[in-house]
Design a protein around this motif. Structure first.
Motif, PDB file in Angstrom:
ATOM      1  N   ALA A  72      39.268  -6.554  36.472  1.00 41.61           N
ATOM      2  CA  ALA A  72      39.277  -5.518  37.504  1.00 41.61           C
ATOM      3  C   ALA A  72      38.487  -4.282  37.084  1.00 41.61           C
ATOM      4  CB  ALA A  72      40.714  -5.133  37.834  1.00 41.61           C
ATOM      5  N   ARG A  73      38.082  -3.527  38.071  1.00 41.14           N
ATOM      6  CA  ARG A  73      37.302  -2.313  37.862  1.00 41.14           C
ATOM      7  C   ARG A  73      38.039  -1.128  38.477  1.00 41.14           C
ATOM      8  NH1 ARG A  73      34.151  -5.659  40.483  1.00 41.14           N
ATOM      9  NH2 ARG A  73      33.782  -4.176  42.182  1.00 41.14           N
ATOM     10  N   PRO A  74      38.859  -0.420  37.703  1.00 38.96           N
ATOM     11  CA  PRO A  74      39.555   0.754  38.247  1.00 38.96           C
ATOM     12  C   PRO A  74      38.588   1.807  38.782  1.00 38.96           C
ATOM     13  CG  PRO A  74      40.492   0.114  36.132  1.00 38.96           C
ATOM     14  CD  PRO A  74      39.252  -0.693  36.300  1.00 38.96           C
ATOM     15  N   GLU A  75      37.421   1.928  38.134  1.00 37.14           N
ATOM     16  CA  GLU A  75      36.451   2.920  38.583  1.00 37.14           C
ATOM     17  C   GLU A  75      35.887   2.581  39.963  1.00 37.14           C
ATOM     18  OE1 GLU A  75      34.142  -0.314  36.512  1.00 37.14           O
ATOM     19  OE2 GLU A  75      36.042   0.742  36.191  1.00 37.14           O
ATOM     20  N   PRO A  94      38.915   8.293  41.181  1.00 36.21           N
ATOM     21  CA  PRO A  94      40.273   8.002  40.723  1.00 36.21           C
ATOM     22  C   PRO A  94      40.546   8.611  39.356  1.00 36.21           C
ATOM     23  CG  PRO A  94      38.872   6.078  40.447  1.00 36.21           C
ATOM     24  CD  PRO A  94      38.070   7.082  41.214  1.00 36.21           C
ATOM     25  N   GLU A  95      41.784   9.017  39.151  1.00 40.58           N
ATOM     26  CA  GLU A  95      42.179   9.499  37.837  1.00 40.58           C
ATOM     27  C   GLU A  95      42.182   8.349  36.844  1.00 40.58           C
ATOM     28  OE1 GLU A  95      45.871  11.512  38.141  1.00 40.58           O
ATOM     29  OE2 GLU A  95      45.132  13.059  39.520  1.00 40.58           O
ATOM     30  N   GLU A  96      42.163   8.688  35.569  1.00 42.01           N
ATOM     31  CA  GLU A  96      41.984   7.670  34.524  1.00 42.01           C
ATOM     32  C   GLU A  96      43.046   6.578  34.578  1.00 42.01           C
ATOM     33  OE1 GLU A  96      41.550   7.415  29.643  1.00 42.01           O
ATOM     34  OE2 GLU A  96      41.544   9.350  30.676  1.00 42.01           O
ATOM     35  N   GLN A  97      44.278   6.923  34.876  1.00 39.17           N
ATOM     36  CA  GLN A  97      45.370   5.951  34.878  1.00 39.17           C
ATOM     37  C   GLN A  97      45.644   5.362  36.258  1.00 39.17           C
ATOM     38  OE1 GLN A  97      46.616   4.997  31.937  1.00 39.17           O
ATOM     39  NE2 GLN A  97      45.167   6.470  31.041  1.00 39.17           N
ATOM     40  N   ASP A  98      44.809   5.662  37.227  1.00 42.13           N
ATOM     41  CA  ASP A  98      45.025   5.195  38.596  1.00 42.13           C
ATOM     42  C   ASP A  98      44.593   3.736  38.719  1.00 42.13           C
ATOM     43  OD1 ASP A  98      45.129   4.690  41.302  1.00 42.13           O
ATOM     44  OD2 ASP A  98      44.130   6.541  41.898  1.00 42.13           O
ATOM     45  N   LEU A 198      23.715   6.381  45.488  1.00 39.02           N
ATOM     46  CA  LEU A 198      24.523   6.614  46.678  1.00 39.02           C
ATOM     47  C   LEU A 198      25.888   5.944  46.571  1.00 39.02           C
ATOM     48  CD1 LEU A 198      21.777   6.154  49.401  1.00 39.02           C
ATOM     49  CD2 LEU A 198      23.136   8.223  49.061  1.00 39.02           C
ATOM     50  N   VAL A 199      25.911   4.725  46.053  1.00 37.76           N
ATOM     51  CA  VAL A 199      27.160   3.964  45.984  1.00 37.76           C
ATOM     52  C   VAL A 199      28.007   4.405  44.799  1.00 37.76           C
ATOM     53  CG1 VAL A 199      28.134   1.647  45.737  1.00 37.76           C
ATOM     54  CG2 VAL A 199      26.127   1.998  47.176  1.00 37.76           C
ATOM     55  N   GLY A 200      27.378   4.807  43.709  1.00 38.62           N
ATOM     56  CA  GLY A 200      28.126   5.195  42.515  1.00 38.62           C
ATOM     57  C   GLY A 200      28.865   4.005  41.933  1.00 38.62           C
ATOM     58  N   THR A 201      30.068   4.254  41.445  1.00 41.64           N
ATOM     59  CA  THR A 201      30.856   3.174  40.837  1.00 41.64           C
ATOM     60  C   THR A 201      31.745   2.451  41.837  1.00 41.64           C
ATOM     61  OG1 THR A 201      32.665   4.679  40.277  1.00 41.64           O
ATOM     62  CG2 THR A 201      30.924   4.373  38.627  1.00 41.64           C
TER      63      THR A 201
END
Length: 488
Positions: A72-75, A94-98, A198-201
């Protein structure tokens, strides 16, 4: 289940595979049939978010949450909203732990689930031709390759155009009025830096409040999936005399449709790798219900295909699969299991489908911009975490549930931690045996090591977050209580 049913799942998407995995964890045999020749036979689509209160709970039941997190990719939860001029209207990082809605590629998820089934479970290359009800409540399945089988429980997990659904309802999907053109950008950071920026992460959404949008979503391995979306007729290509195989003509048409949009956004139309794929959005009537029929039910898009807005489709499909599998394992008959499952699934799916369809309508509506229309991802994430906690409270034996047990021993109160998996559990880290739940009644055998080694049989009644029971050993019986939550 008092007898071992013959279970057939039609459709090897995430919902069908998840259901099969949980059934097998309960010791039940199942056959999954799918039209594809293999798990990687076709492009499974872009990325999706698995939510804490649905998809991730289902993965817990499947014993695959840890494996999911390695992929998974939290970012990827990041989101940016723009207008047609490229002006940023809102941005969420998102925050680091999100991890409330971690992203994963659809193909990766399908492969993960398929890889954790018993070899031979999925019968690839089996396209269902007919499913015929038999007088005893079973079903005869005939496939186009000549295979014939029968099932005591037939589960339709075969998507929007399900061949199983007509056994339960005459409802069919209808065109929503929105079509997406799917484009792909490979090695995006080097070859398509403007799209990458434009899309970022995570995701980018741009709309002109006139029925048109450009959407980009980051996938793994340097890929971005782009969508050129329009409110239009279903046969818009024919009306325009357009052949999507003619990439130049298609781009020329789209540049006209998106006239007035910022040139910074045009790479989503002009720079894709390969051609466009037309994906008209179809939805079932919502809310949808049907009368119970012996030996057959639906899950996922077969039961409630809805707009992609909010990302609920796959999440609900997986939760459907987990809950149906649990019901089959715990109820005395197939039809008891179906009734229990549909009683929860149908109203829940109806509520989400209505909301998702309305959200898409609002996004593509022709109207003045209203900042209130922009979703608040941070609030949605908080709500998902709260909902996940509530789900576990209402489903006390769902995977990951932890209880503090207090035994009233002659030497005073002794505390232990009982943790449930899908099919078993542990008491202070030692596996329990013969775990059985019937309604609100629970029974299991455990081995304790302190103050001395002893085998006990525990019976208890569950009421929400509390448990009351008795532990019996060879020469004694003691009462205990339990509360949900880790031991302190």
């Amino acid at each position: 289940m008092t007898t071992t049913p013959r279970i057939a799942i039609v459709g090897a998407g995430p919902g069908g595979l998840l259901c099969a995995r949980v059934l097998q964890r309960h010791g039940l045999e199942v056959a999954v049939y799918d039209t594809d020749s293999g798990v990687h036979a076709r492009d499974a689509g872009g990325t999706l978010d698995l939510k804490a209160d649905s998809g991730q709970i289902a993965l817990e039941d499947a014993g695959l949450l840890a494996q999911f997190r390695t992929l998974a990719r939290p970012e990827g939860q990041a989101k940016t909203s723009l207008d047609q001029h490229g002006t940023v209207l809102s941005a969420f990082v998102p925050e680091e732990q999100d991890e409330a809605a971690n992203e994963i590629d659809r193909g990766q998820l399908r492969a993960l689930l398929a890889e954790h089934l018993t070899a031979g479970t999925v019968r690839w290359g089996h396209k269902l031709h007919t499913a015929t009800p038999l007088p005893d409540g079973t079903h005869r399945l005939e496939f186009t390759n000549g295979t014939v089988s029968e099932a005591d429980l037939l589960i339709g997990a075969d998507g929007a155009w399900s061949r199983v659904r007509p056994l339960l309802t005459d409802a069919t999907p209808h065109y929503s009025g929105i079509s997406f053109l799917d484009a792909r950008f490979d090695d995006v950071d080097l070859r398509h830096p403007r799209v990458a920026k434009l899309v970022g992460t995570g995701h980018m959404f741009a709309t002109d409040n006139a029925g048109r949008a450009l959407i980009g979503q980051r996938n793994s391995n340097g890929h971005v999936r782009g969508y050129v979306a329009m409110r239009t007729d279903l046969d818009w290509c024919d009306q325009a005399g357009l052949d999507l195989e003619d990439r130049t003509a298609t781009q020329r048409f789209l540049r006209t449709e998106f006239a007035g949009w910022s040139d910074d956004l045009m790479p989503f139309i002009t720079d894709g790798d390969g051609g466009f794929v037309n994906r008209p959005i179809h939805v079932l009537p919502a809310p949808l219900e049907w009368e119970h029929r012996p030996g057959v039910t639906l899950l996922g898009d077969a039961a409630h295909v809805m707009s992609p807005w909010g990302g609920f489709g796959v999440n609900l499909a997986m939760l459907d699969g987990a809950e149906l599998a649990r019901a089959v394992a715990e109820e005395p008959t197939v039809d008891d299991a179906i009734v229990r499952y549909e009683t929860v699934m149908l109203p829940r799916a109806g509520e989400y489908a209505v909301g998702a369809n309305q959200a898409m309508e609002r996004f593509f509506a022709t109207k003045d911009f209203d900042p209130a229309d922009i979703p608040d991802p941070a609030a949605e994430h908080r709500q998902s975490i709260v909902a996940a906690t509530e789900y576990r409270r209402l489903n006390p034996l769902a995977a990951g549930s932890a209880w503090t047990l207090r035994f009233r021993t002659p030497g005073g109160e002794k505390r232990s931690t009982l943790v449930f998996d899908t099919t078993t559990g542990t008491l202070d880290g030692i596996p329990v045996e013969n775990l059985l739940r019937t309604g609100d009644d629970l029974k299991f055998t455990a081995r304790i090591t302190t103050p001395f080694k002893l085998k006990i049989t525990c019976t208890a009644a569950i009421d929400g977050d509390t448990m009351t029971g008795t532990a019996k050993a060879a020469m004694m019986a003691i009462a205990f209580t339990g509360t949900r939550g880790a031991a302190s």
